[in-house]
Design a protein around this motif. Structure first.
Motif, short mmCIF file in Angstrom:
data_model
loop_
_atom_site.label_atom_id
_atom_site.label_comp_id
_atom_site.label_asym_id
_atom_site.label_seq_id
_atom_site.Cartn_x
_atom_site.Cartn_y
_atom_site.Cartn_z
N THR A 174 -36.55 8.83 -111.49
CA THR A 174 -36.38 7.75 -112.49
C THR A 174 -37.70 7.51 -113.22
O THR A 174 -37.73 7.41 -114.45
N SER A 215 -38.46 10.38 -115.56
CA SER A 215 -37.61 10.32 -116.76
C SER A 215 -38.16 9.31 -117.76
O SER A 215 -38.25 9.59 -118.96
N GLU A 216 -38.50 8.12 -117.25
CA GLU A 216 -39.03 7.07 -118.13
C GLU A 216 -40.33 7.53 -118.79
O GLU A 216 -40.51 7.38 -119.99
N GLY A 251 -39.83 10.04 -121.47
CA GLY A 251 -39.01 9.61 -122.60
C GLY A 251 -37.71 10.38 -122.69
O GLY A 251 -37.21 10.67 -123.77
N VAL A 252 -37.16 10.71 -121.52
CA VAL A 252 -35.94 11.50 -121.42
C VAL A 252 -34.90 10.68 -120.67
O VAL A 252 -35.24 9.97 -119.72
N SER A 253 -33.66 10.78 -121.10
CA SER A 253 -32.62 10.02 -120.40
C SER A 253 -32.47 10.52 -118.98
O SER A 253 -32.75 11.68 -118.67
N ARG A 254 -32.03 9.63 -118.11
CA ARG A 254 -31.82 9.99 -116.71
C ARG A 254 -30.80 11.13 -116.61
O ARG A 254 -30.96 12.05 -115.81
N GLY A 255 -29.77 11.10 -117.42
CA GLY A 255 -28.76 12.15 -117.41
C GLY A 255 -29.34 13.50 -117.79
O GLY A 255 -29.00 14.52 -117.17
N ALA A 256 -30.19 13.52 -118.80
CA ALA A 256 -30.83 14.77 -119.22
C ALA A 256 -31.73 15.30 -118.12
O ALA A 256 -31.76 16.50 -117.83
N GLN A 257 -32.47 14.40 -117.49
CA GLN A 257 -33.34 14.82 -116.39
C GLN A 257 -32.51 15.41 -115.26
O GLN A 257 -32.85 16.46 -114.72
#
Length: 196
Positions: free
Chosen positions: A33, A36-37, A40-46
């Motif tokens: 998490t 991802s933050e 700057g990437v969405s959690r889903g993309a990560q």
């Protein structure tokens, strides 16, 4: 921008963010998490690219291997010739082993000690990096490892700078490190000159 390039850039952002988190928060403080933050990437993309923390960290280990190799190669190109070369080689190695990249790698070594999955990824890469750094050091010092004791002298050099890097993780050790490297450069110059 083509999808392949977007994917490559996203993965690179995630891996860089992982390295930053490892340096700042350690292995236990690094979470998917948080990475991802920071990236700057969405959690889903990560999760699409790296479903687990270990997947992410193993990829970061491979990324670190490439970064460390590139940093050392670039630094080696800038080394002077002549009388101060040995000291410059030691400074280059000392800088490498006190860099954030080394700190991140150190976090992975410690975590891998008790995590079989991580160890299976970290150990072969670190062995390869160790061989490459050893070979680079031999070349930069102009050492002839066919002569008795030279291989051990080069390895002692790498163990020394790695140990100084480890000490630096607790406190800024630059002044003491400089004095030690000054003395070790004299030792190496004498030993390697006698060897030639």
């Amino acid at each position: 921008m083509p999808q392949e390039e977007r994917t490559r850039l996203m993965r690179a952002r995630l891996l860089e963010a992982t390295v930053e988190c490892l340096v700042e928060r350690g292995f236990s403080g690094t979470s998917t998490t948080l990475v991802s933050e920071r990236a700057g990437v969405s959690r889903g993309a990560q999760l699409h690219h790296f479903p687990t923390k270990n997947d992410l960290v193993v990829a970061a280990v491979e990324h670190l291997t490439h970064v460390r190799g590139a940093e050392l190669a670039a630094a080696a190109q800038r080394l002077p010739r002549g009388d101060r070369r040995t000291r410059a080689v030691l400074e280059m190695l000392g800088d490498h082993f006190t860099s954030p990249v080394f700190t991140a790698a150190l976090e992975l070594w410690v975590a891998a000690r008790t995590d079989e999955t991580l160890m299976s990824a970290v150990a072969p890469l670190e062995q390869r990096v160790g061989r490459e750094v050893h070979r680079l050091t031999v070349d930069l010092l102009g050492a002839d490892e066919a002569k008795p004791g030279v291989r051990e002298l080069v390895q002692a050099t790498l163990d020394l700078v790695r140990g100084l890097g480890l000490a630096n993780t607790i406190t800024d050790d630059a002044r003491r490190r400089a004095r030690i490297l000054d003395q070790w450069a004299l030792t190496l110059d004498t030993a390697l000159k006698d060897d030639k």
